[in-house]
Design a protein around this motif. Structure first.
Motif, PDB file in Angstrom:
ATOM      1  N   UNK A  98       0.829  -1.209   0.000  1.00  0.00           N
ATOM      2  CA  UNK A  98       0.000   0.000   0.000  1.00  0.00           C
ATOM      3  C   UNK A  98       0.863   1.258   0.000  1.00  0.00           C
ATOM      4  N   UNK A  99       1.928   1.243   0.768  1.00  0.00           N
ATOM      5  CA  UNK A  99       2.818   2.398   0.828  1.00  0.00           C
ATOM      6  C   UNK A  99       3.497   2.615  -0.529  1.00  0.00           C
ATOM      7  N   UNK A 100       3.965   1.529  -1.142  1.00  0.00           N
ATOM      8  CA  UNK A 100       4.608   1.636  -2.457  1.00  0.00           C
ATOM      9  C   UNK A 100       3.641   2.231  -3.483  1.00  0.00           C
ATOM     10  N   UNK A 101       2.393   1.784  -3.440  1.00  0.00           N
ATOM     11  CA  UNK A 101       1.384   2.274  -4.386  1.00  0.00           C
ATOM     12  C   UNK A 101       1.141   3.767  -4.175  1.00  0.00           C
ATOM     13  N   UNK A 102       1.025   4.179  -2.905  1.00  0.00           N
ATOM     14  CA  UNK A 102       0.793   5.599  -2.613  1.00  0.00           C
ATOM     15  C   UNK A 102       1.975   6.451  -3.064  1.00  0.00           C
ATOM     16  N   UNK A 103       3.183   5.980  -2.815  1.00  0.00           N
ATOM     17  CA  UNK A 103       4.366   6.790  -3.129  1.00  0.00           C
ATOM     18  C   UNK A 103       4.536   7.011  -4.623  1.00  0.00           C
ATOM     19  N   UNK A 104       3.979   6.120  -5.441  1.00  0.00           N
ATOM     20  CA  UNK A 104       4.065   6.315  -6.892  1.00  0.00           C
ATOM     21  C   UNK A 104       3.307   7.561  -7.333  1.00  0.00           C
ATOM     22  N   UNK A 105       2.347   8.007  -6.543  1.00  0.00           N
ATOM     23  CA  UNK A 105       1.543   9.185  -6.882  1.00  0.00           C
ATOM     24  C   UNK A 105       1.986  10.413  -6.092  1.00  0.00           C
ATOM     25  N   UNK A 106       3.193  10.369  -5.491  1.00  0.00           N
ATOM     26  CA  UNK A 106       3.658  11.462  -4.642  1.00  0.00           C
ATOM     27  C   UNK A 106       5.058  11.933  -5.066  1.00  0.00           C
ATOM     28  N   UNK A 107       5.167  12.467  -6.281  1.00  0.00           N
ATOM     29  CA  UNK A 107       6.490  12.858  -6.792  1.00  0.00           C
ATOM     30  C   UNK A 107       7.096  14.065  -6.072  1.00  0.00           C
ATOM     31  N   UNK A 108       6.270  14.979  -5.576  1.00  0.00           N
ATOM     32  CA  UNK A 108       6.811  16.154  -4.893  1.00  0.00           C
ATOM     33  C   UNK A 108       7.492  15.729  -3.595  1.00  0.00           C
ATOM     34  N   UNK A 109       6.806  14.899  -2.830  1.00  0.00           N
ATOM     35  CA  UNK A 109       7.396  14.419  -1.585  1.00  0.00           C
ATOM     36  C   UNK A 109       8.647  13.590  -1.869  1.00  0.00           C
ATOM     37  N   UNK A 110       8.657  12.860  -2.971  1.00  0.00           N
ATOM     38  CA  UNK A 110       9.844  12.088  -3.341  1.00  0.00           C
ATOM     39  C   UNK A 110      11.037  13.007  -3.597  1.00  0.00           C
ATOM     40  N   UNK A 111      10.781  14.151  -4.230  1.00  0.00           N
ATOM     41  CA  UNK A 111      11.863  15.107  -4.488  1.00  0.00           C
ATOM     42  C   UNK A 111      12.382  15.701  -3.179  1.00  0.00           C
ATOM     43  N   UNK A 112      11.469  15.988  -2.256  1.00  0.00           N
ATOM     44  CA  UNK A 112      11.879  16.497  -0.949  1.00  0.00           C
ATOM     45  C   UNK A 112      12.690  15.434  -0.208  1.00  0.00           C
TER      46      UNK A 112
ATOM     47  N   UNK B 237       4.332  17.380   1.505  1.00  0.00           N
ATOM     48  CA  UNK B 237       5.524  18.150   1.144  1.00  0.00           C
ATOM     49  C   UNK B 237       5.550  19.438   1.964  1.00  0.00           C
ATOM     50  N   UNK B 238       4.380  20.066   2.125  1.00  0.00           N
ATOM     51  CA  UNK B 238       4.283  21.239   3.000  1.00  0.00           C
ATOM     52  C   UNK B 238       4.715  20.888   4.420  1.00  0.00           C
ATOM     53  N   UNK B 239       4.254  19.737   4.920  1.00  0.00           N
ATOM     54  CA  UNK B 239       4.599  19.325   6.286  1.00  0.00           C
ATOM     55  C   UNK B 239       6.109  19.163   6.438  1.00  0.00           C
ATOM     56  N   UNK B 240       6.728  18.481   5.500  1.00  0.00           N
ATOM     57  CA  UNK B 240       8.171  18.229   5.587  1.00  0.00           C
ATOM     58  C   UNK B 240       8.956  19.539   5.540  1.00  0.00           C
ATOM     59  N   UNK B 241       8.579  20.431   4.631  1.00  0.00           N
ATOM     60  CA  UNK B 241       9.280  21.708   4.516  1.00  0.00           C
ATOM     61  C   UNK B 241       9.016  22.593   5.726  1.00  0.00           C
ATOM     62  N   UNK B 242       7.801  22.504   6.290  1.00  0.00           N
ATOM     63  CA  UNK B 242       7.487  23.275   7.494  1.00  0.00           C
ATOM     64  C   UNK B 242       8.322  22.797   8.669  1.00  0.00           C
ATOM     65  N   UNK B 243       8.524  21.487   8.772  1.00  0.00           N
ATOM     66  CA  UNK B 243       9.363  20.949   9.845  1.00  0.00           C
ATOM     67  C   UNK B 243      10.786  21.471   9.725  1.00  0.00           C
ATOM     68  N   UNK B 244      11.325  21.437   8.505  1.00  0.00           N
ATOM     69  CA  UNK B 244      12.671  21.947   8.280  1.00  0.00           C
ATOM     70  C   UNK B 244      12.751  23.434   8.609  1.00  0.00           C
TER      71      UNK B 244
END
Length: 421
Positions: free
Chosen positions: A20-34, A360-367
């Motif tokens: 399920x995680x692999x399937x979701x990550x295929x549709x999350x290219x912005x977070x992958x770049x982060x 992606x917003x969450x990750x960048x906000x944490x940083x």
């Protein structure tokens, strides 16, 4: 990689969760770049993080991104019914994350999991509803001085945190991720709109075409829900307390009524207000036989569940996520997902493609909050516009969408005032 620091339902579910995680990550290219940048730069190296989030496949992609950035993280659920046990198992066993989340956990277990996350002595708190922040400011006040900052994902949580700030109680800066344009314009509207309809249909298998669908609240979530219900052929009524939003709903083509009037004509009701007791005893008394009520707000307070139960001597569960309440006159009212978030409790929550933006917003906000440190006042802050734009640009690039860029002359014109007409 495994860890014994966890409380999950079933270790054997991990392989299914990984899929399920692999399937979701295929549709999350912005977070992958982060994540790729985080893995190189390690901006969260050694930072203790307590995260109270919906434990879904999409959240797993965020958690794995934070871990790639060096975070030492503990994860607990932000809602007792939203946890996907297979995802929790995969995060714990495959990624070595300390996970405290079980689908359907009772209230004592829920708060024990919150306490376990805070026992990590976090430097960063990531919230989805401000439950961790509330505990820090009530039962675990000693932790407040060590916390550099926090992030908040939801409208309900931001409302609570702003109340803390107004009272002078908030002890650390919080980034209101919910207020980022790339969050509320897409996650709240497109994500909540689609996933709420999904939850209602899975729980009831009802036909929406021709039904009277009452949307309580016309914020970003209500806008999305109303549009999608109308798109499936429902006649939509909106209830509101804000005159500007009521006017907007009217000009969007929806009928606007007080809930007292809508209660008598609605077939399906869904609350998305962030407030309490939106539908209560008088409304239940006016509803038709067979009325369906659901909630897509973060907390289970929008429907007066005590009033519903008190006026229904007969109660039973008919289908998963669907409970029948029979009133003394024989009229039946159907409650979905125990009044909790119907899109997560009766379905799978938002599609990964829209959570790609929010997380992606969450990750960048944490940083950002960690880099800013004590320079930020203990208040609720918005995500810097440049980071919001960065997420939008990455998403457009992933979608293959090109857009225009201002020329130097256009920039000068917009920045000046002498040109006149």
């Amino acid at each position: 990689m495994t860890t014994t620091t966890r409380d999950i339902s079933d270790d054997t579910l991990a392989p299914r969760g990984r899929d399920k995680i692999d399937w979701a990550e295929r549709a999350m290219p912005v977070l992958a770049a982060v994540r790729e940048r985080f893995a190189r730069e390690r901006p969260l190296a050694g930072v203790r993080v307590a995260a109270c989030l919906h434990v879904t496949a999409e959240t797993a992609a965020l958690v794995r991104t934070l871990q790639a950035g060096g975070a030492d993280l503990r994860l607990c659920a932000s809602n007792p019914l939203s946890t996907q046990d297979d995802v929790a198992a995969s995060l714990a066993l495959d990624d070595g994350i300390a996970v405290y989340a079980r689908a359907g956990e009772d209230r004592p277990t829920y708060f024990a999991h919150l306490a376990a996350a805070l026992a990590h002595r976090p430097q960063l708190v990531m919230d989805d509803g401000a439950d961790l922040a509330t505990l820090v400011h009530t039962r675990h006040a000693a932790l407040g001085d060590a916390i550099v900052g926090g992030t908040e994902e939801t409208t309900s949580g931001v409302t609570r945190l702003r109340a803390m700030a107004r009272d002078g109680a908030l002890r650390y800066p919080v980034i209101a991720v919910n207020d980022a344009a790339t969050k509320h314009m897409f996650d709240n509207r497109h994500g909540t709109g689609q996933s709420t309809i999904d939850g209602i249909l899975r729980a009831t298998n009802r036909l929406l075409a021709g039904a009277c669908f009452v949307v309580c609240g016309y914020g970003w979530c209500g806008r999305g829900l109303a549009a999608r219900a109308a798109g499936m052929g429902a006649r939509v009524i909106v209830t509101e307390v804000d005159p500007l939003r009521a006017l907007e709903a009217t000009m969007d083509g929806f009928q606007v009524l007080p809930i007292a009037h809508a209660a008598a004509v609605g077939d399906i009701f869904c609350t998305v207000t962030g407030n309490r007791d939106v539908i209560g005893g008088p409304e239940f008394a006016a509803m038709k036989d067979g009325a369906v009520i659901a909630n897509a707000g973060h907390f289970d307070v929008e429907i007066d569940l005590a009033a519903l139960a008190a006026a229904a001597p007969q109660q039973r569960r008919i289908r998963p996520s669907l409970d029948e309440f029979v009133r003394p006159d024989g009229r039946r009212i159907y409650l979905l997902a125990e009044g909790r978030l119907v899109n997560l409790a009766a379905a799978e929550g938002h599609p990964a493609a829209v959570m790609d933006l929010s997380f992606a917003d969450q990750a960048l906000a944490a940083e950002y909050v960690l880099q800013s440190g004590r320079a930020l006042a203990p208040d609720v802050h918005t995500l810097p516009h440049a980071l919001d734009e960065q997420v939008a640009r990455l998403k457009l690039r992933a979608l293959g969408v090109e857009f225009d860029v201002l020329s130097d002359a256009q920039r000068d014109y917009l920045a000046g005032w002498r040109s006149g007409t």
